[in-house]
Design a protein around this motif. Sequence first.
Motif, PDB file in Angstrom:
ATOM      1  N   LYS A 132       0.821  -1.207   0.000  1.00 19.53           N
ATOM      2  CA  LYS A 132       0.000   0.000   0.000  1.00 19.53           C
ATOM      3  C   LYS A 132       0.860   1.264   0.000  1.00 19.53           C
ATOM      4  O   LYS A 132       0.649   2.147  -0.798  1.00 19.53           O
ATOM      5  CB  LYS A 132      -0.959  -0.020   1.180  1.00 19.53           C
ATOM      6  N   PRO A 133       1.823   1.346   0.892  1.00 18.23           N
ATOM      7  CA  PRO A 133       2.654   2.543   0.852  1.00 18.23           C
ATOM      8  C   PRO A 133       3.458   2.618  -0.432  1.00 18.23           C
ATOM      9  O   PRO A 133       3.763   3.687  -0.913  1.00 18.23           O
ATOM     10  CB  PRO A 133       3.563   2.410   2.067  1.00 18.23           C
ATOM     11  N   LEU A 161       2.873   7.250  -6.644  1.00 21.09           N
ATOM     12  CA  LEU A 161       2.045   8.390  -7.014  1.00 21.09           C
ATOM     13  C   LEU A 161       2.708   9.696  -6.587  1.00 21.09           C
ATOM     14  O   LEU A 161       2.729  10.670  -7.343  1.00 21.09           O
ATOM     15  CB  LEU A 161       0.661   8.251  -6.378  1.00 21.09           C
ATOM     16  N   LYS A 162       3.254   9.688  -5.372  1.00 17.20           N
ATOM     17  CA  LYS A 162       3.964  10.871  -4.880  1.00 17.20           C
ATOM     18  C   LYS A 162       5.189  11.155  -5.751  1.00 17.20           C
ATOM     19  O   LYS A 162       5.481  12.307  -6.070  1.00 17.20           O
ATOM     20  CB  LYS A 162       4.400  10.690  -3.426  1.00 17.20           C
ATOM     21  N   LYS A 192       1.317   4.457  -2.959  1.00 17.56           N
ATOM     22  CA  LYS A 192       1.247   5.881  -2.643  1.00 17.56           C
ATOM     23  C   LYS A 192       2.576   6.565  -2.915  1.00 17.56           C
ATOM     24  O   LYS A 192       2.605   7.698  -3.390  1.00 17.56           O
ATOM     25  CB  LYS A 192       0.844   6.084  -1.180  1.00 17.56           C
ATOM     26  N   SER A 193       3.663   5.878  -2.657  1.00 20.28           N
ATOM     27  CA  SER A 193       4.966   6.499  -2.894  1.00 20.28           C
ATOM     28  C   SER A 193       5.231   6.650  -4.393  1.00 20.28           C
ATOM     29  O   SER A 193       5.862   7.615  -4.812  1.00 20.28           O
ATOM     30  CB  SER A 193       6.078   5.700  -2.218  1.00 20.28           C
TER      31      SER A 193
END
Length: 179
Positions: free
Chosen positions: A17-18, A24-25, A21-22
């Motif tokens: 999950k992270p 995308l960031k 998100k990372s």
Amino acid sequence: MAKKEEAKAPAAETDGKPAGKSKLKLIILIVVGLLLAIGLSVGATLFFLKGDKKEEAKSEEHAATEDAGKPVKKQAIYEVLAPAFVVNYNYKGRQRYMQVSVALMGRDKAELDALHEHMPVLRNNLVMLFSGQDFEALSTPVGKEMLRQQTTASVQALAQKETGKMAVEQVLFTNIVLQ
């Protein structure tokens, strides 16, 4: 061992999950960085172009103030003498002809117009000059250039005498035919 696998499984899910998100960031940071780089390059380009325009304007002002004391050279004006001059020669027992198309180059239209009043005298002087030439000498480029220079001197002398000004800068031959 089952405990070790279970322990690893939740860690992989939390890392998954992270990790999304990372990514995308990371993409957002790259896009923002690219937009920032593009904006900076456009801004720098505009800044330097404005600086060049200011420098050009200053150099033009400086050149204008330097040239203020010097006379500015006017654009050339051409006056074609029509019809062309035709003269004949007797060369080695044969009748020979020369046709010359002449243009006058000056810088002041008023001076050329003043000379235009004396066109019959000018044409007479040029016919006499052309008919007095050696046919053999005119067949070489040097002979033609010498005739052009003599013609220029003759026209300038007439202009100086009749108008009081040097109305003609050069006489140009636009066509010469020797037969």
